[in-house]
Design a protein around this motif. Structure first.
Motif, PDB file in Angstrom:
ATOM      1  N   ILE A 155       0.718  -1.567   0.216  1.00  0.00           N
ATOM      2  CA  ILE A 155       0.457   0.021  -0.351  1.00  0.00           C
ATOM      3  C   ILE A 155       0.115   0.940   0.083  1.00  0.00           C
ATOM      4  CG2 ILE A 155      -1.884   1.287   1.052  1.00  0.00           C
ATOM      5  CD1 ILE A 155      -2.786  -1.463   0.336  1.00  0.00           C
ATOM      6  N   ILE A 156       0.060   2.168  -0.822  1.00  0.00           N
ATOM      7  CA  ILE A 156       0.896   4.120  -0.187  1.00  0.00           C
ATOM      8  C   ILE A 156      -0.407   4.684  -0.534  1.00  0.00           C
ATOM      9  CG2 ILE A 156       2.049   5.479  -2.072  1.00  0.00           C
ATOM     10  CD1 ILE A 156       3.418   3.292  -3.332  1.00  0.00           C
ATOM     11  N   TYR A 157       0.729   5.952   0.442  1.00  0.00           N
ATOM     12  CA  TYR A 157      -0.814   5.970   0.967  1.00  0.00           C
ATOM     13  C   TYR A 157       0.485   7.676   1.004  1.00  0.00           C
ATOM     14  CZ  TYR A 157      -0.496   5.316   5.319  1.00  0.00           C
ATOM     15  OH  TYR A 157       0.219   5.409   6.925  1.00  0.00           O
ATOM     16  N   GLN A 158      -0.668   8.465   1.328  1.00  0.00           N
ATOM     17  CA  GLN A 158       0.172  10.416   1.782  1.00  0.00           C
ATOM     18  C   GLN A 158       0.393  11.004   3.209  1.00  0.00           C
ATOM     19  OE1 GLN A 158      -3.232   9.625   0.002  1.00  0.00           O
ATOM     20  NE2 GLN A 158      -2.275   9.385  -2.120  1.00  0.00           N
ATOM     21  N   ASP A 159       1.046  11.239   2.721  1.00  0.00           N
ATOM     22  CA  ASP A 159       1.334  11.678   4.984  1.00  0.00           C
ATOM     23  C   ASP A 159       0.460  12.623   5.086  1.00  0.00           C
ATOM     24  OD1 ASP A 159       2.512  13.374   7.442  1.00  0.00           O
ATOM     25  OD2 ASP A 159       4.083  12.525   6.142  1.00  0.00           O
ATOM     26  N   PRO A 160      -0.060  12.620   6.351  1.00  0.00           N
ATOM     27  CA  PRO A 160      -1.818  13.243   6.104  1.00  0.00           C
ATOM     28  C   PRO A 160      -1.545  14.721   7.431  1.00  0.00           C
ATOM     29  CG  PRO A 160      -1.602  11.630   8.341  1.00  0.00           C
ATOM     30  CD  PRO A 160      -0.365  11.293   6.875  1.00  0.00           C
ATOM     31  N   ARG A 161      -0.202  15.043   7.472  1.00  0.00           N
ATOM     32  CA  ARG A 161       0.324  16.135   7.967  1.00  0.00           C
ATOM     33  C   ARG A 161       0.628  16.943   6.931  1.00  0.00           C
ATOM     34  NH1 ARG A 161       5.474  13.774  11.482  1.00  0.00           N
ATOM     35  NH2 ARG A 161       5.230  13.379   9.698  1.00  0.00           N
ATOM     36  N   THR A 162       1.252  17.197   5.676  1.00  0.00           N
ATOM     37  CA  THR A 162       1.098  17.896   4.668  1.00  0.00           C
ATOM     38  C   THR A 162       0.162  17.106   3.424  1.00  0.00           C
ATOM     39  OG1 THR A 162       2.504  15.649   3.523  1.00  0.00           O
ATOM     40  CG2 THR A 162       3.119  17.409   5.414  1.00  0.00           C
ATOM     41  N   SER A 163      -0.446  15.990   3.125  1.00  0.00           N
ATOM     42  CA  SER A 163      -1.722  16.663   2.315  1.00  0.00           C
ATOM     43  C   SER A 163      -3.028  15.978   2.784  1.00  0.00           C
ATOM     44  CB  SER A 163      -1.419  14.931   1.425  1.00  0.00           C
ATOM     45  OG  SER A 163      -2.238  14.178   0.492  1.00  0.00           O
ATOM     46  N   THR A 164      -4.094  16.442   1.432  1.00  0.00           N
ATOM     47  CA  THR A 164      -5.452  16.324   2.167  1.00  0.00           C
ATOM     48  C   THR A 164      -5.565  15.730   2.181  1.00  0.00           C
ATOM     49  OG1 THR A 164      -5.789  17.491  -0.134  1.00  0.00           O
ATOM     50  CG2 THR A 164      -5.695  19.222   1.751  1.00  0.00           C
ATOM     51  N   VAL A 165      -5.427  14.618   0.814  1.00  0.00           N
ATOM     52  CA  VAL A 165      -5.515  13.586   0.218  1.00  0.00           C
ATOM     53  C   VAL A 165      -5.297  11.788   2.112  1.00  0.00           C
ATOM     54  CG1 VAL A 165      -5.734  10.569  -0.831  1.00  0.00           C
ATOM     55  CG2 VAL A 165      -5.094  13.289  -1.628  1.00  0.00           C
ATOM     56  N   GLY A 166      -4.149  12.423   2.390  1.00  0.00           N
ATOM     57  CA  GLY A 166      -3.952  11.706   3.373  1.00  0.00           C
ATOM     58  C   GLY A 166      -4.622  11.986   4.706  1.00  0.00           C
ATOM     59  N   GLN A 167      -4.828  12.964   4.788  1.00  0.00           N
ATOM     60  CA  GLN A 167      -5.829  13.264   5.207  1.00  0.00           C
ATOM     61  C   GLN A 167      -6.842  12.708   6.320  1.00  0.00           C
ATOM     62  OE1 GLN A 167      -5.580  17.957   7.879  1.00  0.00           O
ATOM     63  NE2 GLN A 167      -6.895  17.366   7.581  1.00  0.00           N
ATOM     64  N   GLY A 168      -7.283  12.746   4.614  1.00  0.00           N
ATOM     65  CA  GLY A 168      -9.256  12.190   4.662  1.00  0.00           C
ATOM     66  C   GLY A 168      -8.557  11.166   4.937  1.00  0.00           C
ATOM     67  N   LEU A 169      -7.595   9.904   4.561  1.00  0.00           N
ATOM     68  CA  LEU A 169      -7.740   9.020   5.153  1.00  0.00           C
ATOM     69  C   LEU A 169      -7.063   8.391   6.706  1.00  0.00           C
ATOM     70  CD1 LEU A 169      -7.446   5.768   4.330  1.00  0.00           C
ATOM     71  CD2 LEU A 169      -5.009   5.973   4.330  1.00  0.00           C
ATOM     72  N   LEU A 170      -6.780   9.113   7.310  1.00  0.00           N
ATOM     73  CA  LEU A 170      -6.369   9.914   9.226  1.00  0.00           C
ATOM     74  C   LEU A 170      -8.568  10.228   9.360  1.00  0.00           C
ATOM     75  CD1 LEU A 170      -4.889  10.167  11.095  1.00  0.00           C
ATOM     76  CD2 LEU A 170      -5.658  12.797  10.688  1.00  0.00           C
ATOM     77  N   MET A 171      -9.043  10.466   8.650  1.00  0.00           N
ATOM     78  CA  MET A 171     -10.390  10.983   8.771  1.00  0.00           C
ATOM     79  C   MET A 171     -11.173   9.703   8.743  1.00  0.00           C
ATOM     80  SD  MET A 171     -10.612  14.267   9.242  1.00  0.00           S
ATOM     81  CE  MET A 171      -9.690  16.337   9.147  1.00  0.00           C
ATOM     82  N   TRP A 172     -10.927   8.954   7.806  1.00  0.00           N
ATOM     83  CA  TRP A 172     -11.589   8.061   7.518  1.00  0.00           C
ATOM     84  C   TRP A 172     -11.517   6.752   8.244  1.00  0.00           C
ATOM     85  CZ3 TRP A 172     -10.956   5.024   1.703  1.00  0.00           C
ATOM     86  CH2 TRP A 172     -11.643   4.319   1.123  1.00  0.00           C
ATOM     87  N   ILE A 173      -9.989   6.447   8.758  1.00  0.00           N
ATOM     88  CA  ILE A 173      -9.757   5.450  10.161  1.00  0.00           C
ATOM     89  C   ILE A 173     -10.501   5.792  10.725  1.00  0.00           C
ATOM     90  CG2 ILE A 173      -7.756   4.092  11.193  1.00  0.00           C
ATOM     91  CD1 ILE A 173      -7.421   3.367   8.894  1.00  0.00           C
ATOM     92  N   ASN A 174     -10.574   6.838  11.759  1.00  0.00           N
ATOM     93  CA  ASN A 174     -10.738   6.943  12.428  1.00  0.00           C
ATOM     94  C   ASN A 174     -12.460   7.525  12.697  1.00  0.00           C
ATOM     95  OD1 ASN A 174      -8.754   7.846  15.090  1.00  0.00           O
ATOM     96  ND2 ASN A 174      -8.175   8.819  13.079  1.00  0.00           N
ATOM     97  N   LYS A 175     -13.376   7.276  11.469  1.00  0.00           N
ATOM     98  CA  LYS A 175     -14.416   7.290  11.501  1.00  0.00           C
ATOM     99  C   LYS A 175     -15.107   5.897  11.544  1.00  0.00           C
ATOM    100  CE  LYS A 175     -18.804   8.048  10.163  1.00  0.00           C
ATOM    101  NZ  LYS A 175     -19.724   9.164  11.081  1.00  0.00           N
ATOM    102  N   VAL A 176     -13.919   5.228  10.673  1.00  0.00           N
ATOM    103  CA  VAL A 176     -14.571   3.086  10.757  1.00  0.00           C
ATOM    104  C   VAL A 176     -14.370   2.741  11.549  1.00  0.00           C
ATOM    105  CG1 VAL A 176     -14.482   0.969   9.706  1.00  0.00           C
ATOM    106  CG2 VAL A 176     -14.343   3.890   7.937  1.00  0.00           C
ATOM    107  N   TYR A 177     -13.314   3.255  12.623  1.00  0.00           N
ATOM    108  CA  TYR A 177     -11.995   2.152  13.583  1.00  0.00           C
ATOM    109  C   TYR A 177     -12.696   3.107  15.275  1.00  0.00           C
ATOM    110  CZ  TYR A 177     -10.060  -1.183  10.692  1.00  0.00           C
ATOM    111  OH  TYR A 177      -9.589  -1.946   9.498  1.00  0.00           O
ATOM    112  N   LYS A 178     -12.598   4.196  15.239  1.00  0.00           N
ATOM    113  CA  LYS A 178     -12.772   4.892  16.351  1.00  0.00           C
ATOM    114  C   LYS A 178     -11.732   4.598  17.390  1.00  0.00           C
ATOM    115  CE  LYS A 178     -18.076   5.055  15.637  1.00  0.00           C
ATOM    116  NZ  LYS A 178     -18.130   4.748  14.405  1.00  0.00           N
ATOM    117  N   ASP A 179     -12.394   3.710  18.584  1.00  0.00           N
ATOM    118  CA  ASP A 179     -10.759   4.013  19.599  1.00  0.00           C
ATOM    119  C   ASP A 179      -9.874   3.013  18.919  1.00  0.00           C
ATOM    120  OD1 ASP A 179     -13.148   2.032  19.771  1.00  0.00           O
ATOM    121  OD2 ASP A 179     -13.278   1.989  22.024  1.00  0.00           O
ATOM    122  N   LYS A 180      -9.976   2.090  18.114  1.00  0.00           N
ATOM    123  CA  LYS A 180      -9.019   1.203  17.821  1.00  0.00           C
ATOM    124  C   LYS A 180      -8.356   1.668  16.394  1.00  0.00           C
ATOM    125  CE  LYS A 180     -11.822  -2.118  18.939  1.00  0.00           C
ATOM    126  NZ  LYS A 180     -13.303  -3.959  18.829  1.00  0.00           N
TER     127      LYS A 180
END
Length: 327
Positions: A155-180
């Protein structure tokens, strides 16, 4: 008599004055928007013909890098407009107090939800999605959980500190996994080959064969269909659903060309600019008009609704991500 030199001097003086009277509108944006295959080279002459001005695009590696530059420059920024922030960066952008309302009436918009913000002006949107080559990957994951847990997938993805796409994955993971979420990042890190600063870098690495999948947009396969006549690239539809990114432009309070800036924002919603953006930025248009049949034929993705986190929550998620991937 020195008529000819005097004539030349007069002509040059007139030319200099005329040139000085033509205003320059400066737009900060991300590098893929200004690339030779991006929308900017086509939007520039079209808008300049309409406004009688100079339109200058200044590219940055990614939208977050661009935003950080504007914050650093403050009132001294050369930018009249920033183009490339999104619905998930709005809380921080609003807190910066750098932007002014666009004061325009919105046409009927084709967005996942009603747009109510009066400062940040949407110009395209799309769902975050992982892309793969169907000739090389026969069994793509059917869910975000499967993507996270399957260690056979590179897998390749973007750094959530520098990329809006990478930040999108940060949101996505936290939305789906919550406290995990931390556990999910740790699992994903085991088969992540690259975390890049921006989209151009990471998508390019994927196309070179450095990974099985790359984080991008549900619309990305359209590029290969339109410009390469290649149907091999697909976007996976995950069972949990997808987050929609709405990209926006905004006018700086410090701009000396606010009316011109408003004219540019209104221009972005016209049919021809929307077609240029859709077919060269490879995103969905925000106006409710038929732009291209291929856009109408895209799969329907389950959309996850998510409120943009506040600054402290975002920093907490970034810290958790950084700690998890560095272990």
């Amino acid at each position: 008599m020195k008529i000819r030199p005097l004539f030349i001097f007069s002509t040059l003086a007139f030319s200099t004055i005329a040139s000085a009277e033509v205003p320059t509108l400066t737009v900060y944006t991300y590098d893929s928007f200004t690339a030779e295959w991006g929308p900017a080279p086509l939007l520039k002459p079209l808008f300049e013909k309409e406004c009688g001005c100079n339109l200058k695009f200044m590219p940055f590696q990614d939208a977050i890098t661009m935003f950080n530059r504007v914050r650093l420059e403050g009132k001294k920024t050369k930018a009249d407009i920033v183009l490339g922030l999104d619905n998930f960066t709005l809380p921080e952008a609003k807190q910066s107090n750098l932007f002014t309302p666009y004061q325009l009436d919105l046409v009927e918009l084709n967005l996942p939800y009603q747009w109510q913000d009066n400062t940040f002006y949407p110009y395209d949107f799309g769902e975050f999605a992982f892309i793969y080559n169907s000739k090389k990957l026969q069994k793509p994951p059917k869910s975000l959980q499967e993507l996270v847990e399957r260690e056979d997938l590179k897998i390749i993805y973007q750094d959530p500190r520098t990329s809006t796409v990478g930040q999108g994955l940060l949101m996505w993971i936290n939305k789906v996994y919550k406290d995990k979420a931390v556990s999910a990042w740790q699992s994903l890190a085991k088969h992540t080959v690259t975390i890049g600063k921006g989209w151009s870098e990471t998508y390019g690495a994927f196309l070179k064969g450095e990974s099985d999948m790359v984080l991008s947009y549900s619309t990305s396969p359209l590029y290969h269909q339109w410009y390469e006549k290649n149907d091999d690239y697909k976007a996976v539809s995950f069972a949990e659903g997808h987050l929609s990114q709405i990209e926006v432009a905004a006018i700086l309070k410090s701009s000396k060309h606010k009316e011109l800036a408003r004219q540019f924002l209104a221009f972005l919603h016209k049919k021809e600019p929307q077609k240029i953006i859709a077919t060269h930025n490879i995103m969905k248009p925000v106006i409710a008009e038929n732009i291209d049949p291929a856009l109408n034929n895209l799969p329907k993705y389950k959309v996850l609704e998510m409120q943009s986190p506040d600054k402290n929550t975002l920093r907490k998620w970034q810290f958790e991500w950084q700690k998890a991937v560095s272990q």
